[in-house]
Design a protein around this motif. Structure first.
Motif, mmCIF file in Angstrom:
data_model
loop_
_atom_site.group_PDB
_atom_site.id
_atom_site.type_symbol
_atom_site.label_atom_id
_atom_site.label_comp_id
_atom_site.label_asym_id
_atom_site.label_seq_id
_atom_site.Cartn_x
_atom_site.Cartn_y
_atom_site.Cartn_z
ATOM 1 N N ARG A 114 0.855 -1.200 0.000
ATOM 2 C CA ARG A 114 0.000 0.000 0.000
ATOM 3 C C ARG A 114 0.876 1.229 0.000
ATOM 4 N N LEU A 130 -2.116 6.888 0.872
ATOM 5 C CA LEU A 130 -3.221 6.889 1.823
ATOM 6 C C LEU A 130 -4.509 6.944 1.014
ATOM 7 N N ASP A 134 -8.416 3.844 3.723
ATOM 8 C CA ASP A 134 -7.671 4.087 4.958
ATOM 9 C C ASP A 134 -8.341 5.159 5.792
ATOM 10 N N LEU A 161 -9.735 4.715 9.474
ATOM 11 C CA LEU A 161 -9.154 5.515 10.552
ATOM 12 C C LEU A 161 -10.233 6.273 11.303
ATOM 13 N N GLU A 212 -5.810 -3.156 8.489
ATOM 14 C CA GLU A 212 -5.505 -2.332 7.318
ATOM 15 C C GLU A 212 -4.771 -1.050 7.697
ATOM 16 N N VAL A 213 -4.749 -0.727 8.991
ATOM 17 C CA VAL A 213 -4.091 0.508 9.413
ATOM 18 C C VAL A 213 -2.583 0.338 9.330
ATOM 19 N N ARG A 214 -1.924 1.337 8.719
ATOM 20 C CA ARG A 214 -0.481 1.180 8.513
ATOM 21 C C ARG A 214 0.357 1.822 9.598
ATOM 22 N N ARG A 226 -8.246 -3.458 -2.552
ATOM 23 C CA ARG A 226 -8.053 -3.735 -1.124
ATOM 24 C C ARG A 226 -9.235 -4.500 -0.553
#
Lengths: 296, 317
Positions: free
Chosen positions: A10, A13, A17, A21, B109-111, B211
């Motif tokens: 990935r 952003l 995402d 978030l 999925e949070v980076r 995704r």
């Protein structure tokens, strides 16, 4: 290596995402804000509590609520009782669980499978509280701390986690110690425990938290005013007085004995130890559960 | 000839047991505990077929056959509590079971590593508080003077009596239970996700999978076996609808709406004139149903091709 692969996966952003978030942050706030609210109310005056709609930072800080709480005395009795549960309970938990888990982790010995089933069966089928209460009565343990200490001796789930951990240790160390003439108990204390500190620490934590949160057994087995468990002291301050509130139609300030600030002070005092240790020990808790979840 | 072989075997078994005597010594304290505090109460459920006499105890009370069960099955409150337990649990499977899975998929999925860690810590924390503390917090924010109604008033709506209404009692149960433990169960799924081979994602990307498609076609199937195990465990608890939660979150206004089987057992045993044989009969019913449902769910999952809860005995060692 794994991290690298993920970051190439990935690059930017994306919208996704952002959505995730936002959702996760809102959920995290939904957990944090009630705690902040409780904390704020515990330091606020009753007038300010009734005036404000969402109280997160009290304007006029006061310690009156805590003073009233400690003067009430119930929280002291609660702390004393629960500390007794911990003091006698956790060592017992650790002794029973460690010795049994280590024994069961030894490679093949006669009737090993029988003992494993003997343990696992208790996870699938239990007698429940009614026969347990009668048993405690027949053992004359009612109204003593020993009923609560003994009834929760081994948590079979934790036992299996420990067993799996011991089983993963290299057997050669134990074998060579045995050749040197050490008995199993000696091996357990002198060799196995020192190299098993991570799991011992985690399990001590788990048992300590469980003991701290003990209320149901204490409620059933102990009906003495000077042996009330901490959680039950909190319950009598917050929940029982709420019940009388719900019965009244006009439910503002019916129970004058306890201000809302004092109730919240009781909540804070009851969860303070867990709140203090949790951020630092969180990874142990998580690791402990994962070892069990993966293997079990 | 055969005889001597048997004798020899017996001897060698005894010899092997003698060799393992120290291991047995290790097991003895634990076994004693299990016998007294797990197996005797289990045997104590035979009170369901006896009339309990305090002076004769669990072991000495006289047998009476199925009489207690005929009383139990004549009590409408019993059936009502069973029905309520099943109803609440159906809701739990619908509104609680998927939540940790969704949380894990999102958090995975949070980076940003630091953010991930903080969120994880916050999510897992309430699990370590007792239901008494959580119920106290919920009473505080949900009562008529509380924070949530404060916000509702600010918007200009009528405040809602969240805790005193039987209509929204069930949604409140599901919301508060999720608040307390969804984050903790999430950890199990996060671990399962971490075990998925990353190469699968790389090749999916080469094929141009989005995704969401990756989540749907790789991550979700990758944690299927974990989901199945959790599901079996949930089914095995079908007769437990969360006593700790309901006991602390109900009040005089909602106690009827929350009379699950465990609340019923508690009430008949510890609040009214106690008939321990009657209570034992209800408890036995509860334990047996749980046990059967657990085995049944396990069988069905295996039949559907998933790996069940109990590996075959040989695999266990």
């Amino acid at each position: 290596m794994q991290q690298e692969a993920k970051s190439t996966r990935r690059k930017r952003l994306e919208l996704l995402d952002m959505i995730f978030l936002v959702i996760l942050t809102l959920l995290a706030l939904a957990i944090v804000i009630p705690f902040l609210n409780v904390l704020a109310i515990s330091f606020a005056t009753q007038q300010e509590y009734l005036r404000s709609s969402v109280l997160l930072v009290p304007m006029e800080m006061t310690l009156e609520n805590y003073k009233a709480l400690f003067q009430d005395g119930r929280i002291w009795i609660g702390y004393r009782t629960t500390l007794l549960f911990l003091l006698f309970g956790v060592p017992l938990n650790m002794f029973l669980s460690t010795s049994m888990a280590y024994g069961l982790s030894r490679p093949d010995f006669p009737f090993k499978r029988f003992f494993v089933y003997f343990v696992v069966l208790t996870m699938l089928f239990s007698g429940g509280i009614v026969p347990m209460y009668l048993l405690m009565r027949e053992l004359h343990l009612i109204n003593t701390i020993w009923s609560v200490v003994l009834v929760y001796g081994i948590n079979t789930f934790y036992l299996i986690i420990m067993m799996n951990y011991f089983r993963s240790l290299p057997n050669e160390i134990m074998e060579s110690a045995k050749i040197d003439g050490a008995g199993e108990w000696r091996i357990l204390f002198k060799i196995v425990l020192p190299i098993s500190m991570p799991i011992i620490a985690t399990m001590t934590l788990f048992y300590s938290v469980d003991r701290w949160n003990e209320w149901f057994n204490a409620m059933i087995f102990i009906r003495k005013n000077n042996l009330v468990a901490l959680q039950l002291a909190l319950r009598s301050i917050v929940i029982d007085s709420q019940i009388s509130q719900q019965l009244n139609v006009s439910n503002v300030q019916t129970d004058q004995r306890f201000s809302d600030g004092m109730k919240m002070a009781a909540v804070i005092v009851t969860m303070l130890p867990i709140m203090c240790v949790f951020p630092f020990l969180q990874r142990y808790f998580v690791k402990g559960m994962l070892v069990g979840a993966i293997k079990a | 000839m055969e005889n001597t072989v048997q004798v020899k075997n017996k001897n060698s078994l005894l010899r092997r047991m003698w060799k393992a005597r120290e291991i047995y010594m290790l097991l003895i304290p634990g076994i004693i505990w299990y016998i007294i505090f797990a197996y005797i109460p289990m045997y104590g459920l035979t009170l369901a077929f006896k009339t309990y006499k305090a002076n004769l105890g669990i072991f000495g009370s006289p047998w009476v056959g199925m009489v207690n069960f005929t009383y139990v099955f004549r009590d409408p409150a019993f059936f009502e509590s069973v029905w309520k337990t099943l109803y609440i649990n159906a809701g739990r499977i619908l509104f609680q079971f998927p939540v940790p899975i969704i949380l894990a998929l999102m958090l995975n999925e949070v980076r940003v590593g630091r953010y991930k860690k903080i969120v994880q810590t916050i999510f897992t924390f309430p699990h370590f508080l007792s239901w008494i503390i959580v119920a106290s917090i919920m009473i505080n924010i949900l009562n008529m003077q509380g924070m949530v109604n404060g916000i509702i008033r600010m918007i200009g709506w009528e405040p809602i009596n969240f805790l005193g209404s039987t209509k929204i009692f069930l949604p409140m149960l599901y919301i508060t239970e999720n608040w307390k433990s969804a984050g903790w169960i999430m950890i199990i799924y996060m671990a399962a996700i971490a075990g998925i081979d990353t190469e699968q994602y790389e090749s999916a990307q080469l094929d141009g999978a989005s995704r969401l498609q990756q989540i749907w076609y790789i991550t979700l199937p990758g944690i299927q076996s974990t989901i199945v195990v959790m599901f079996i465990l949930a089914i095995g608890n079908i007769m437990n609808a969360g006593f700790d939660q309901i006991f602390n979150i109900t009040n005089a206004a909602t106690v009827k709406a929350g009379e699950i089987l465990d609340m019923y057992i508690y009430r008949i045993t510890f609040q009214s004139a106690a008939d321990f044989s009657f209570s034992s009969a209800v408890s036995l019913f509860r334990s047996v149903v749980n046990f059967i449902m657990l085995l049944l769910a396990d069988r069905v999952c295996k039949w559907l091709g998933a790996e069940g809860l109990f590996p075959s005995p040989r695999k266990m060692r």
